[in-house]
Design a protein around this motif. Structure first.
Motif, PDB file in Angstrom:
ATOM      1  N   TYR A   1      -0.334 -13.148   2.134  1.00 14.26           N
ATOM      2  CA  TYR A   1       0.898 -13.337   2.470  1.00 14.26           C
ATOM      3  C   TYR A   1       0.999 -14.228   3.397  1.00 14.26           C
ATOM      4  O   TYR A   1       1.939 -15.188   3.345  1.00 14.26           O
ATOM      5  N   TYR A   2      -0.066 -14.518   4.189  1.00 12.02           N
ATOM      6  CA  TYR A   2       0.261 -15.421   5.487  1.00 12.02           C
ATOM      7  C   TYR A   2      -0.786 -16.574   5.442  1.00 12.02           C
ATOM      8  O   TYR A   2      -0.984 -17.503   6.138  1.00 12.02           O
ATOM      9  N   GLY A   3      -1.082 -16.932   3.771  1.00  8.95           N
ATOM     10  CA  GLY A   3      -1.964 -18.049   3.521  1.00  8.95           C
ATOM     11  C   GLY A   3      -1.191 -19.335   3.533  1.00  8.95           C
ATOM     12  O   GLY A   3      -0.092 -19.414   3.599  1.00  8.95           O
ATOM     13  N   ASN A   4      -2.021 -20.305   3.700  1.00 10.51           N
ATOM     14  CA  ASN A   4      -1.444 -21.694   3.593  1.00 10.51           C
ATOM     15  C   ASN A   4      -2.516 -22.678   3.185  1.00 10.51           C
ATOM     16  O   ASN A   4      -3.498 -22.899   3.840  1.00 10.51           O
ATOM     17  N   ILE A   5      -2.208 -23.355   1.946  1.00 10.86           N
ATOM     18  CA  ILE A   5      -3.209 -24.049   1.517  1.00 10.86           C
ATOM     19  C   ILE A   5      -3.360 -25.429   2.362  1.00 10.86           C
ATOM     20  O   ILE A   5      -4.564 -25.988   2.218  1.00 10.86           O
ATOM     21  N   ALA A   6      -2.428 -25.679   3.128  1.00  6.75           N
ATOM     22  CA  ALA A   6      -2.536 -27.183   3.965  1.00  6.75           C
ATOM     23  C   ALA A   6      -3.484 -26.848   4.881  1.00  6.75           C
ATOM     24  O   ALA A   6      -4.222 -27.394   5.523  1.00  6.75           O
ATOM     25  N   TYR A   7      -3.532 -25.505   5.464  1.00  8.46           N
ATOM     26  CA  TYR A   7      -4.347 -25.047   6.346  1.00  8.46           C
ATOM     27  C   TYR A   7      -5.936 -24.935   5.979  1.00  8.46           C
ATOM     28  O   TYR A   7      -6.995 -25.265   6.429  1.00  8.46           O
ATOM     29  N   THR A   8      -5.968 -24.306   4.614  1.00 13.40           N
ATOM     30  CA  THR A   8      -7.312 -24.062   3.896  1.00 13.40           C
ATOM     31  C   THR A   8      -7.928 -25.562   3.697  1.00 13.40           C
ATOM     32  O   THR A   8      -9.251 -25.697   3.688  1.00 13.40           O
ATOM     33  N   LYS A   9      -7.109 -26.667   3.441  1.00 15.20           N
ATOM     34  CA  LYS A   9      -7.715 -27.898   3.380  1.00 15.20           C
ATOM     35  C   LYS A   9      -8.530 -28.464   4.720  1.00 15.20           C
ATOM     36  O   LYS A   9      -9.099 -29.577   4.501  1.00 15.20           O
ATOM     37  N   GLN A  10      -8.093 -28.013   5.746  1.00 18.26           N
ATOM     38  CA  GLN A  10      -8.665 -28.341   6.953  1.00 18.26           C
ATOM     39  C   GLN A  10      -9.693 -27.340   7.436  1.00 18.26           C
ATOM     40  O   GLN A  10     -11.051 -27.830   8.059  1.00 18.26           O
ATOM     41  N   THR A  11      -9.577 -26.253   7.258  1.00 17.66           N
ATOM     42  CA  THR A  11     -10.700 -25.159   7.643  1.00 17.66           C
ATOM     43  C   THR A  11     -10.878 -24.099   6.196  1.00 17.66           C
ATOM     44  O   THR A  11      -9.866 -23.496   5.991  1.00 17.66           O
ATOM     45  N   ILE A  12     -11.912 -24.291   5.718  1.00 18.95           N
ATOM     46  CA  ILE A  12     -12.255 -23.779   4.480  1.00 18.95           C
ATOM     47  C   ILE A  12     -12.155 -21.952   4.458  1.00 18.95           C
ATOM     48  O   ILE A  12     -12.012 -21.619   3.572  1.00 18.95           O
ATOM     49  N   TYR A  13     -12.014 -21.667   5.630  1.00 19.43           N
ATOM     50  CA  TYR A  13     -12.276 -20.094   6.180  1.00 19.43           C
ATOM     51  C   TYR A  13     -10.759 -19.580   6.053  1.00 19.43           C
ATOM     52  O   TYR A  13     -10.349 -18.373   6.081  1.00 19.43           O
TER      53      TYR A  13
END
Length: 409
Positions: free
Chosen positions: A136-148
């Motif tokens: 629910y707190y996920g964010n693909i923009a953040y995942t593109k910066q840190t894979i974890y």
């Protein structure tokens, strides 16, 4: 008139771009920046000629010229080379310019593949990061910066699909990390998945989740005795830090990744680390489209950053060949698509074998072998001192995060 030989040592790199030059000693990390003009440009051209064996002839007259004398003195004082008198007694010295020699390159893998061999190509796989579901707190923009960092999605990667893909990766000798990412509290039979992966022969599993998801998980899970499983919490919601620090005191050691988007969050993270005496900690900046100045002030490369870089010869070679951030990584998202880097196109799905996905990335992919061979970096003498292109450059939309100009020394 006296004559000399100037020789550069095998651990000394000489880089020239237009009228600028850099000498880098990979043993003591000393750097010499110089203007590559007039007679000096002819000397560097000869030194870079492989047939010259990293050696040039110098006359006493040439050595008396201020530009040449200063350059030679700096080479000697930095222990990057030596000046040998050509007196008819001393033997002509020889050296070898440091050049990367690659055994297993892409053409070799393609040659093997056509013959049905494929050899040890799977050994290039070092890390598998599987996003088992979304948060629910996920964010693909953040995942593109840190894979974890978890993504936000309703997709869930089925237990059996994960097990099948992971099982096929068992033959990889150099697989250092098997990581599971997501909302582990809501994943069906998460502990069963962990058990299956360990049964395949993997010695260790790394689990990553966000702070709020972790707090939810520990409410119903009290079994923390399996030392083969490590937990890392990504701290993004600083309003729950006090609660988080309170509950972890009752648990075995947990690692933390503090996500920071501002100077204030950086101070909060440091305060939390010191106050709670946290040891297994990483601080990761996050770009939000509204904090470019934060990145410019703290992450962009400037002259001070360049001066502080200390790379061995092997590390320079690595940066000339592969991307130190992406190489060896496979990232699986909850929809089953596989990436070598989330800022580049997908290279397969979980229905493919790890072997075929690795081959695809090495021969057709854009991530593992992405190096600084594009403009403006390819025109800069600092090209191979700087780290590989990172996720930050991709999300910010710039070829580099750099204040350096090749015209300045």
């Amino acid at each position: 008139m006296k004559k000399y030989w100037l020789i550069l040592y095998p651990d000394t790199f000489l880089w020239v771009k237009q009228d600028r030059g850099c000498i880098y000693n990979a043993k003591n990390y000393k750097k010499i920046y110089f203007e590559n003009k007039r007679e000096l440009s002819n000397l560097t051209k000869s030194l870079l000629d492989i047939d010259q064996l990293y050696r040039i002839d110098l006359s006493k007259e040439l050595l008396q010229k201020p530009q040449i004398k200063k350059w030679v003195d700096e080479i000697i004082s930095s222990e990057s080379g030596q000046l040998v008198l050509d007196d008819g007694i001393n033997k002509r010295p020889v050296s070898m310019k440091p050049e990367l020699k690659v055994q297993d390159d892409v053409k070799y893998y393609e040659w093997e593949h056509k013959r049905g061999i494929d050899g040890h190509i799977i050994d290039n796989l070092h890390k598998i990061i599987i996003h088992i579901n979304g948060s629910y707190y996920g964010n693909i923009a953040y995942t593109k910066q840190t894979i974890y960092h978890p993504v936000q999605t309703s997709s869930v990667l089925h237990h059996g699909i994960i097990s099948s893909f992971v099982k096929n990766a068992r033959s990889c000798s150099y697989l250092r990390e098997m990581a599971l990412v997501g909302d582990i509290a809501s994943y069906p039979n998460f502990k069963g998945l962990l058990s299956d992966i360990l049964d395949f022969g993997f010695r260790r599993i790394s689990v990553y989740c966000l702070d709020n998801d972790f707090l939810k998980y520990i409410e119903t899970n009290q079994d923390w005795e399996n030392k083969a499983i490590s937990y890392t919490v990504l701290v993004s919601d600083y309003s729950v830090i006090k609660k988080l620090m309170k509950v972890i005191k009752q648990l075995p050691p947990v690692s933390f990744i503090f996500l920071i988007r501002s100077e204030e969050e950086y101070e909060n993270a440091n305060s939390c680390i010191e106050k709670n005496e946290l040891s297994k900690v990483e601080i990761v900046p996050i770009y939000t489209e509204e904090n470019l100045s934060f990145f410019e002030n703290n992450l962009y490369i400037d002259s001070e950053s360049i001066s502080g870089i200390e790379l061995s010869k092997r590390q320079v070679f690595i940066q000339q060949k592969l991307n130190i951030f992406s190489f060896g990584n496979l990232i699986v998202l909850p929809d089953g698509k596989i990436y070598a880097n989330l800022n580049d196109p997908s290279i397969g799905t979980v229905n493919d074998t790890p072997h075929s996905v690795v081959y695809h990335e090495l021969t057709e992919g854009k991530s593992w072998l992405k190096i600084r061979n594009q403009e403006p970096c390819s025109n800069c003498v600092y090209q191979w001192l700087c780290p590989s292109p990172s996720n930050y450059e991709a999300v910010i939309g710039k070829p580099n995060l750099c204040f350096m100009k090749n015209t300045s020394i």
